[in-house]
Design a protein around this motif. Sequence first.
Motif, mmCIF file in Angstrom:
data_model
loop_
_atom_site.group_PDB
_atom_site.id
_atom_site.type_symbol
_atom_site.label_atom_id
_atom_site.label_comp_id
_atom_site.label_asym_id
_atom_site.label_seq_id
_atom_site.Cartn_x
_atom_site.Cartn_y
_atom_site.Cartn_z
ATOM 1 N N PHE A 4 15.550 57.878 41.406
ATOM 2 C CA PHE A 4 14.300 58.292 40.772
ATOM 3 C C PHE A 4 13.486 59.247 41.642
ATOM 4 O O PHE A 4 12.693 60.025 41.131
ATOM 5 C CB PHE A 4 13.458 57.060 40.428
ATOM 6 N N ALA A 5 13.707 59.197 42.964
ATOM 7 C CA ALA A 5 12.925 60.049 43.870
ATOM 8 C C ALA A 5 13.423 61.477 43.895
ATOM 9 O O ALA A 5 12.637 62.419 44.019
ATOM 10 C CB ALA A 5 12.953 59.471 45.280
ATOM 11 N N ASP A 6 14.732 61.671 43.796
ATOM 12 C CA ASP A 6 15.314 63.011 43.891
ATOM 13 C C ASP A 6 16.021 63.298 42.568
ATOM 14 O O ASP A 6 17.243 63.207 42.453
ATOM 15 C CB ASP A 6 16.293 63.075 45.064
ATOM 16 N N VAL A 52 9.835 61.011 41.363
ATOM 17 C CA VAL A 52 8.705 60.152 41.716
ATOM 18 C C VAL A 52 8.495 60.341 43.213
ATOM 19 O O VAL A 52 9.228 59.778 44.031
ATOM 20 C CB VAL A 52 9.003 58.680 41.372
ATOM 21 N N TRP A 53 7.510 61.137 43.594
ATOM 22 C CA TRP A 53 7.441 61.653 44.965
ATOM 23 C C TRP A 53 7.335 60.565 46.020
ATOM 24 O O TRP A 53 7.960 60.647 47.085
ATOM 25 C CB TRP A 53 6.280 62.650 45.094
ATOM 26 N N LEU A 111 10.199 56.104 50.815
ATOM 27 C CA LEU A 111 10.698 54.737 51.021
ATOM 28 C C LEU A 111 12.218 54.622 50.952
ATOM 29 O O LEU A 111 12.804 53.706 51.541
ATOM 30 C CB LEU A 111 10.100 53.802 49.961
ATOM 31 N N ALA A 112 12.855 55.552 50.243
ATOM 32 C CA ALA A 112 14.269 55.404 49.903
ATOM 33 C C ALA A 112 15.202 55.164 51.092
ATOM 34 O O ALA A 112 16.105 54.323 51.011
ATOM 35 C CB ALA A 112 14.742 56.615 49.100
ATOM 36 N N PRO A 113 15.073 55.858 52.224
ATOM 37 C CA PRO A 113 16.025 55.628 53.322
ATOM 38 C C PRO A 113 15.833 54.311 54.068
ATOM 39 O O PRO A 113 16.723 53.890 54.817
ATOM 40 C CB PRO A 113 15.772 56.819 54.268
ATOM 41 N N ILE A 114 14.681 53.642 53.912
ATOM 42 C CA ILE A 114 14.362 52.496 54.760
ATOM 43 C C ILE A 114 15.398 51.374 54.672
ATOM 44 O O ILE A 114 15.844 50.860 55.716
ATOM 45 C CB ILE A 114 12.946 51.962 54.430
ATOM 46 N N TYR A 170 11.286 69.552 47.439
ATOM 47 C CA TYR A 170 10.933 69.696 46.028
ATOM 48 C C TYR A 170 10.581 68.361 45.376
ATOM 49 O O TYR A 170 10.000 68.351 44.286
ATOM 50 C CB TYR A 170 12.078 70.352 45.259
ATOM 51 N N THR A 171 10.921 67.255 46.006
ATOM 52 C CA THR A 171 10.519 65.962 45.453
ATOM 53 C C THR A 171 9.013 65.743 45.586
ATOM 54 O O THR A 171 8.460 64.836 44.962
ATOM 55 C CB THR A 171 11.247 64.803 46.146
#
Length: 469
Positions: A20-22, A27-28, A33-36, A136-137
């Motif tokens: 959803f982020a990329d 969703v910027w 948070l995604a890599p955590i 771009y995110t």
Amino acid sequence: MKPALAALSAVALSAAALFFADSLHPVWWLMWLAPIPVLLLATRLKALPLFGAAFLAWAAGHLNVVSYYRLVQIPYALIAVIVIAPAILFGLSVLLYRLLLLRGHALAAAAAFASFWTLCQSLIEYVGGSYGDLAYTQMDCLPLLQLAALTGMSGITFVIMLLPAAVAAALSVRYKRTVLAVTGMVLVVVLGFGISRLRSDGDDGPTVVVGMVVSDLKPNLLPEKPEDSSRLLKQYAEEAVKLGRRGARIIMLPEMVAVVEPEHIAELDQLFGQTARAANARILVPIIHPTPEGRRNEARLYDASGRLEATYWKHHLVPVLEDRTRPGTELTLLRDPRSTIGIEICRDMDFTPLARRYGREGAGLLLVPAWDFVVDDWLHSRMAFMRGVENGFHIARLAKQGRMTLLDTRGRVRMEHRSDAAPFSTLLAPVGLGAQPTLYTRWGDWFIAALALILCASLLDGLRRRGSV
């Protein structure tokens, strides 16, 4: 929790966040948070399983692009490369992070992770364009977006990869104050600069009223028969005159209005010369122009006197879809006492060097006819807008099967309409002309060199002596 279950859970969480982020409608804040979850595995897994977990999370999270790439006729083999190559890069970045973190150097680990990823991504973009850049995110996060005026996209990408790496490092090692303090300072400075820049006026200086007209009806997408092209061009001319009478001084048509054979170019010039005089406006007419040397994706600009003022040929062609088209190499600049206006076409705006050339020439407004694919209308328009923030110019972008948009030098949308009203969609509004040159315009990708120094310093600090986890 058992290591295998922890690894699977982390992969699932990171992949879901990335999905959803990329995406075409990112969703910027999820990108922060995604890599955590995967990074938290660094002290729990050995190198090979950790690489596998990182690779799988990134690849699974980006399966959302497959249907879109098929829509634009990208071959499956190339799609596989597009998905797999960044996943490998992410896996290598996580291994570098693990190496330094296990030596007890949390700040070095976070900085090396973010700088290594950003450096590699920037190098790839010089060849294939900027599509897929994580910056771009963040197009909806306007304070962070302003960093592009200083560093280009590399600064934004570095920040959004530094934050999750710092958080994961702080949760993984015993001494966490330094990494949190330094990262917090970076965020305060970056967001403070962005808020300050947004408070300043991105619309000061002279303006011009721009009119846009587009038809998304199927018969009007790209007529190739002479009689069909002639019909549509006359319809566009009628709509252009209406916009001129309503006050438009620049009138734009979308990319590839029609195919115009060489023997009909004189008729085109006569039609839109008369139209420009009747509208008392400049008119930008993009066409496909077959020539003995090959097809040209071309934009022809007529001034208010009816004279053909300039011609621009698209530089960066869409793979597969424009294989028969020859690229251009020259800028098109329209200079007058109030401003300098430039022209690009659609995918040209994916490439930062071309836009920076316009910035260095003092362009205050870029006219960008385009053709999107409906589902990518939001993202592709916002990718173009990054060029305005980087170089301090306003943008008027008109896309078939997309959006008609005017924005200022801060990346703020001043007016936007969809293109799908039938039979014609129009937009009429003022847009700025004043150029506001930025540090990035003058210095270019200086931050790439800074990232190389950050990476080297992080490696030297982390490998010089062993700390404790």
